[in-house]
Design an enzyme around this catalytic site. Structure first.
Site, PDB file in Angstrom:
ATOM      1  CB  CYS A  60      -1.180   0.066   1.179  1.00  0.00           C
ATOM      2  SG  CYS A  60      -2.274   0.755   1.075  1.00  0.00           S
TER       3      CYS A  60
ATOM      4  CG  HIS B 299      -3.810  -3.778   3.262  1.00  0.00           C
ATOM      5  ND1 HIS B 299      -2.444  -3.286   3.823  1.00  0.00           N
ATOM      6  CD2 HIS B 299      -4.644  -2.769   2.803  1.00  0.00           C
ATOM      7  CE1 HIS B 299      -2.410  -2.490   4.023  1.00  0.00           C
ATOM      8  NE2 HIS B 299      -3.371  -1.517   2.737  1.00  0.00           N
TER       9      HIS B 299
ATOM     10  CD  GLU C 117      -0.658  -5.401   5.910  1.00  0.00           C
ATOM     11  OE1 GLU C 117      -0.618  -6.583   4.590  1.00  0.00           O
ATOM     12  OE2 GLU C 117      -0.578  -4.959   5.329  1.00  0.00           O
TER      13      GLU C 117
END
Lengths: 80, 222
Positions: B86, B196, B198
């Site tokens: 990002c 994302h 994660e």
């Protein structure tokens, strides 16, 4: 010396913000509004007094930070 | 695998990245502050999501000039792996570690939702644990994720197998050219992506599609 740096999108780079501004102006009744492009104006005070040197320095600032030259171009205006 | 997470002022996914890395690799990553001028010896450096330096001037522009990014760039040139997520992706384009630019989303709105992705390329340490063509879902949360590059660059990226993630058909949330969601550098040790991974590493958070990114890195980097 004062420098004014105009950072604008290169021709051909789509500018959705400019488009939105154009639509808003049309909606306000400004029927003659055509293409709108949005950019940035950055004002910088410089201790440098030599215009040629100042221009070189500002150009370097533009290339290093102020503009992303992949999509943006810049114009420099100097006032003593 | 030793890892580090760079923390810029207004990074906000640094801890998410740290939690995912610790869960999957078994080791706490080293958190590195943006003003530091050196990165410890690690195998992977993560540039996390967020709004570094308040997104002033352009997203990632200020972070791109920070002390730590000079060190990150040097390490990457020596082969250390770098994952920019990002805002991290935006920083990587600003430092020219990756080509192109992330512009304001085409529809001018911040998008925050899960998005379907296709894993286009599995020949990378970041995607080796996925099946080629796999459909995965990662959340996106950005206002400037519209990937733009000239046609020649886009052709080169696609031709060299450097586009690793694409938004699935009809799911492009930001107007990105050719549905590009994540790309590699030429040496294939730097990945930048807008979604994302994660945030989808723990079933409690709604999915585990992102785990394979970190599992692949762990497998490849030891």
């Amino acid at each position: 010396m004062k420098a004014r740096v105009f950072v604008t999108l290169k021709n051909g780079v789509l500018d959705p913000q400019g488009k939105a501004i154009g639509h808003a102006l049309n909606n306000l009744g400004f029927a003659s509004v055509g293409d709108v492009r949005q950019g940035k104006l950055i004002e910088i005070e410089l201790a440098e007094t030599d215009e040629a040197k100042a221009r070189v320095e500002i150009k370097e600032m533009c290339e290093k930070l102020l503009a992303n030259t992949v999509i943006e171009k810049f114009d420099i205006e100097l006032k003593v | 695998m030793k890892s580090a997470v760079v923390v810029f002022p207004a990074s906000n996914c640094d801890r998410d990245a740290a939690v995912a890395l610790e869960q999957i690799t078994g080791h706490k990553p080293i958190m590195v502050w943006h003003a530091d001028s050196d990165v410890p010896d690690v195998d992977l450096i993560v540039l996390p999501g967020g709004f570094s330096y308040g997104d002033y001037l352009r997203c990632g522009a200020m972070a791109g000039q920070s002390n730590i990014m000079r060190a990150v760039k040097e390490k990457s040139e020596k082969g250390v792996h770098v994952l920019g997520i990002c805002n991290g992706f935006q920083v990587l384009t600003e430092t020219h570690m990756l080509p192109g630019v992330l512009m304001k989303n085409a529809q001018l709105k911040f998008v925050c939702r899960p998005v379907g992705l296709t894993v286009v390329e599995t020949e990378s340490v970041f995607t080796r644990k996925y099946a080629a063509g796999a459909h995965v879902e990662f959340p996106v949360a950005h206002g400037e994720g519209n990937y733009v590059a000239d046609a020649e660059t886009l052709d080169r990226l696609e031709g060299d197998g450097r586009v690793v993630f694409k938004y699935a058909a009809g799911e492009n949330p930001n107007g990105s050219a050719r549905d590009i969601a994540g790309i590699l550098n030429e040496k294939r040790n730097v990945l930048g992506l807008m979604p994302h991974p994660e945030r989808v590493c723990d079933p409690l958070l709604g999915g585990t599609d992102g785990r394979a990114v970190f599992e692949g890195l762990l497998e490849a980097l030891g």
